[in-house]
Design a protein around this motif. Structure first.
Motif, PDB file in Angstrom:
ATOM      1  N   PHE A 176      -0.941 -91.605 -29.359  1.00 27.73           N
ATOM      2  CA  PHE A 176      -1.776 -92.806 -29.331  1.00 27.73           C
ATOM      3  C   PHE A 176      -1.209 -93.986 -30.113  1.00 27.73           C
ATOM      4  N   PRO A 177      -0.575 -93.799 -31.259  1.00 27.55           N
ATOM      5  CA  PRO A 177       0.073 -94.959 -31.889  1.00 27.55           C
ATOM      6  C   PRO A 177       1.101 -95.617 -30.975  1.00 27.55           C
ATOM      7  N   ILE A 178       1.767 -94.811 -30.164  1.00 24.58           N
ATOM      8  CA  ILE A 178       2.727 -95.356 -29.209  1.00 24.58           C
ATOM      9  C   ILE A 178       2.003 -96.143 -28.123  1.00 24.58           C
ATOM     10  N   HIS A 179       0.891 -95.565 -27.580  1.00 24.40           N
ATOM     11  CA  HIS A 179       0.090 -96.282 -26.572  1.00 24.40           C
ATOM     12  C   HIS A 179      -0.380 -97.632 -27.109  1.00 24.40           C
ATOM     13  N   ILE A 180      -0.907 -97.587 -28.316  1.00 21.81           N
ATOM     14  CA  ILE A 180      -1.498 -98.798 -28.903  1.00 21.81           C
ATOM     15  C   ILE A 180      -0.420 -99.856 -29.151  1.00 21.81           C
ATOM     16  N   SER A 181       0.717 -99.412 -29.703  1.00 23.12           N
ATOM     17  CA  SER A 181       1.802-100.356 -29.996  1.00 23.12           C
ATOM     18  C   SER A 181       2.311-101.020 -28.731  1.00 23.12           C
ATOM     19  N   LEU A 182       2.554-100.214 -27.693  1.00 21.57           N
ATOM     20  CA  LEU A 182       3.052-100.771 -26.438  1.00 21.57           C
ATOM     21  C   LEU A 182       2.050-101.725 -25.798  1.00 21.57           C
ATOM     22  N   THR A 183       0.787-101.352 -25.826  1.00 20.50           N
ATOM     23  CA  THR A 183      -0.255-102.175 -25.202  1.00 20.50           C
ATOM     24  C   THR A 183      -0.355-103.537 -25.878  1.00 20.50           C
ATOM     25  N   TYR A 184      -0.453-103.552 -27.199  1.00 15.94           N
ATOM     26  CA  TYR A 184      -0.594-104.823 -27.898  1.00 15.94           C
ATOM     27  C   TYR A 184       0.691-105.631 -27.878  1.00 15.94           C
ATOM     28  N   PHE A 185       1.834-104.946 -27.896  1.00 18.11           N
ATOM     29  CA  PHE A 185       3.113-105.651 -27.795  1.00 18.11           C
ATOM     30  C   PHE A 185       3.218-106.371 -26.451  1.00 18.11           C
ATOM     31  N   THR A 186       2.752-105.712 -25.400  1.00 18.29           N
ATOM     32  CA  THR A 186       2.789-106.321 -24.063  1.00 18.29           C
ATOM     33  C   THR A 186       1.820-107.494 -23.964  1.00 18.29           C
ATOM     34  N   ILE A 187       0.584-107.269 -24.441  1.00 15.78           N
ATOM     35  CA  ILE A 187      -0.463-108.274 -24.277  1.00 15.78           C
ATOM     36  C   ILE A 187      -0.219-109.519 -25.131  1.00 15.78           C
ATOM     37  N   TYR A 188       0.170-109.307 -26.375  1.00 18.22           N
ATOM     38  CA  TYR A 188       0.213-110.424 -27.313  1.00 18.22           C
ATOM     39  C   TYR A 188       1.615-110.968 -27.595  1.00 18.22           C
ATOM     40  N   VAL A 189       2.644-110.296 -27.080  1.00 14.36           N
ATOM     41  CA  VAL A 189       4.013-110.780 -27.279  1.00 14.36           C
ATOM     42  C   VAL A 189       4.700-111.057 -25.947  1.00 14.36           C
ATOM     43  N   LEU A 190       4.827-110.019 -25.122  1.00 11.18           N
ATOM     44  CA  LEU A 190       5.600-110.175 -23.884  1.00 11.18           C
ATOM     45  C   LEU A 190       4.933-111.119 -22.885  1.00 11.18           C
ATOM     46  N   ILE A 191       3.635-110.960 -22.687  1.00 10.10           N
ATOM     47  CA  ILE A 191       2.947-111.818 -21.707  1.00 10.10           C
ATOM     48  C   ILE A 191       2.978-113.281 -22.124  1.00 10.10           C
ATOM     49  N   PRO A 192       2.605-113.636 -23.368  1.00  6.90           N
ATOM     50  CA  PRO A 192       2.706-115.055 -23.757  1.00  6.90           C
ATOM     51  C   PRO A 192       4.146-115.571 -23.726  1.00  6.90           C
ATOM     52  N   MET A 193       5.096-114.713 -24.081  1.00  5.69           N
ATOM     53  CA  MET A 193       6.484-115.143 -24.178  1.00  5.69           C
ATOM     54  C   MET A 193       7.141-115.338 -22.808  1.00  5.69           C
ATOM     55  N   PHE A 194       6.752-114.496 -21.835  1.00  3.61           N
ATOM     56  CA  PHE A 194       7.447-114.529 -20.544  1.00  3.61           C
ATOM     57  C   PHE A 194       6.544-114.866 -19.353  1.00  3.61           C
ATOM     58  N   ILE A 195       5.398-114.193 -19.238  1.00  3.33           N
ATOM     59  CA  ILE A 195       4.543-114.402 -18.060  1.00  3.33           C
ATOM     60  C   ILE A 195       4.008-115.824 -18.021  1.00  3.33           C
ATOM     61  N   TYR A 196       3.505-116.325 -19.151  1.00  7.75           N
ATOM     62  CA  TYR A 196       2.958-117.681 -19.192  1.00  7.75           C
ATOM     63  C   TYR A 196       4.018-118.740 -18.906  1.00  7.75           C
ATOM     64  N   LYS A 197       5.291-118.358 -19.168  1.00  8.10           N
ATOM     65  CA  LYS A 197       6.391-119.288 -18.904  1.00  8.10           C
ATOM     66  C   LYS A 197       7.100-118.972 -17.586  1.00  8.10           C
ATOM     67  N   ARG A 198       6.512-118.052 -16.818  1.00  8.85           N
ATOM     68  CA  ARG A 198       7.014-117.669 -15.498  1.00  8.85           C
ATOM     69  C   ARG A 198       8.422-117.084 -15.539  1.00  8.85           C
TER      70      ARG A 198
END
Length: 361
Positions: A59-81
């Motif tokens: 679960f620490p792995i699940h949680i880390s990956l989930t929040y890393f994706t939501i709050y780092v990867l998506i704002p960094m890449f998805i919002y910038k297309r």
């Protein structure tokens, strides 16, 4: 620093919105999810202790990956297309976490790192990596879907709140659009009366004071008592009588009981002001203005007619009745349903006529 602040704002959400997610909600979500997985795999393995250890590690792995994706990867890449970079970064992050999960499981829990697999797995194989990565992707997708849904609801609420605020602002602005010339002319009339030491001067000042008080303090609500609106109209007409004196043939009649009824404030006055502007002020001779208010059931029937401008001045008058009439039409569309009113403006027998049927509250 900006990234950390962004994470904090997104993680806890803005307390001013209706859709608030705080730390407690996050904890409850993961606890419920953990309990579900613990019971599910405990039943599958028929070994709840092993399920507890495996989920406690995973679960620490699940949680880390989930929040890393939501709050780092998506704002960094998805919002910038930057979709390719997002995909590569996500796959890389998942792959690294799967390697970490394998090592921790092997050394802390069991040599068989994949007991639910088709055969005993003690080494890092392709099948294990693919299945584990898909499992992590499932968890990430589930958490991201919840976050996106909450964000969508929040943005929708904010948009609705902003639209409502803009609508109310526009309505307040439209309500306030009574011609300033009226006040200037009335003050000039009061000044003339004072020079003549007319006995009507104090009464005129009082009426103007009541009218301005109503405009400034009693028109902020969406609906005002019809009684107050009628009194406001009466004060306005009394002041116009003073202004035009014998030149004006004015009739104002109210039929029915206005008590307990409500109407959008400053709605009818624009028709009346328009009648004076394009009737009384644009004619040299005597001008006739007739205003009739009839209350029947839940409807108000407003009828008004005024003498048309003289022909030599008529081409100076806008056909639509000027800004005031456009103002009213816009307010009716913004503040009432299509079935709640009927407006007709026309010329007949040398007169400009207005008919309005309006639902009262």
């Amino acid at each position: 620093m900006p990234l950390r602040n962004s994470f904090k704002n997104n993680f806890l959400l803005n307390a001013t919105t209706g859709y608030k997610i705080n730390l407690t909600h996050h904890v409850i979500f993961w606890l419920v999810y953990f309990l579900f997985n613990f019971l599910r795999w405990g039943s599958y393995y028929n070994d709840y202790f092993y399920s507890f250890k495996a989920n406690l590690l995973g679960f620490p792995i699940h949680i880390s990956l989930t929040y890393f994706t939501i709050y780092v990867l998506i704002p960094m890449f998805i919002y910038k297309r930057k979709y390719v970079l997002f995909t590569l970064s996500l796959i890389s992050a998942i792959f690294i976490m799967v390697i970490i999960k394998y090592e921790l499981t092997y050394f802390l829990i069991s040599n068989n790192v994949w007991p639910e697999g088709p055969e005993e797995t003690t080494s890092l194989g392709v099948n294990y990596v693919v299945v584990m990565m898909l499992g992590e992707l499932y968890v990430i997708s589930f958490g991201t879907a919840i976050k996106i849904t909450i964000d969508w609801l929040r943005e929708r609420q904010l948009a609705a709140s902003l639209a409502k605020s803009n609508l109310e602002t526009e309505l307040r602005f439209l309500r306030s659009q009574i011609s300033p010339h009226f006040f200037f002319n009335t003050l000039n009339n009061i000044y003339s009366l004072s020079l003549e030491k007319s006995e009507s001067t104090p009464e005129t000042i009082l009426k103007l004071s009541d009218l301005m008080r109503y405009l400034l303090y009693e028109t902020k609500e969406k609906r005002q008592p019809l009684v107050k609106e009628i009194k406001f109209i009466q004060n306005y007409l009394d002041l116009e009588r003073i202004r035009y004196n014998k030149k004006l043939d004015l009739k104002f009649e109210v039929t029915g009981n206005p008590k307990g009824k409500k109407i959008a404030p400053m709605l009818l006055i624009h028709f009346i002001e328009n009648g004076f502007k394009h009737g009384a002020s644009k004619n040299i001779g005597k001008v006739k203005i007739t205003i009739d208010l009839t209350i029947e059931g839940s409807f108000l029937y407003f009828r008004m007619s005024n003498t048309l401008p003289q022909k030599e001045l008529q081409n100076k008058i806008p056909n639509a009745g000027g800004i005031g009439i456009e103002n009213v039409e816009k307010r009716l569309k913004l503040g009432y349903g299509a079935q709640d009113y009927a407006l007709k403006i026309y010329e007949e027998d040398g007169e400009y006529k207005v008919y309005l049927k309006l639902r009262l509250l």
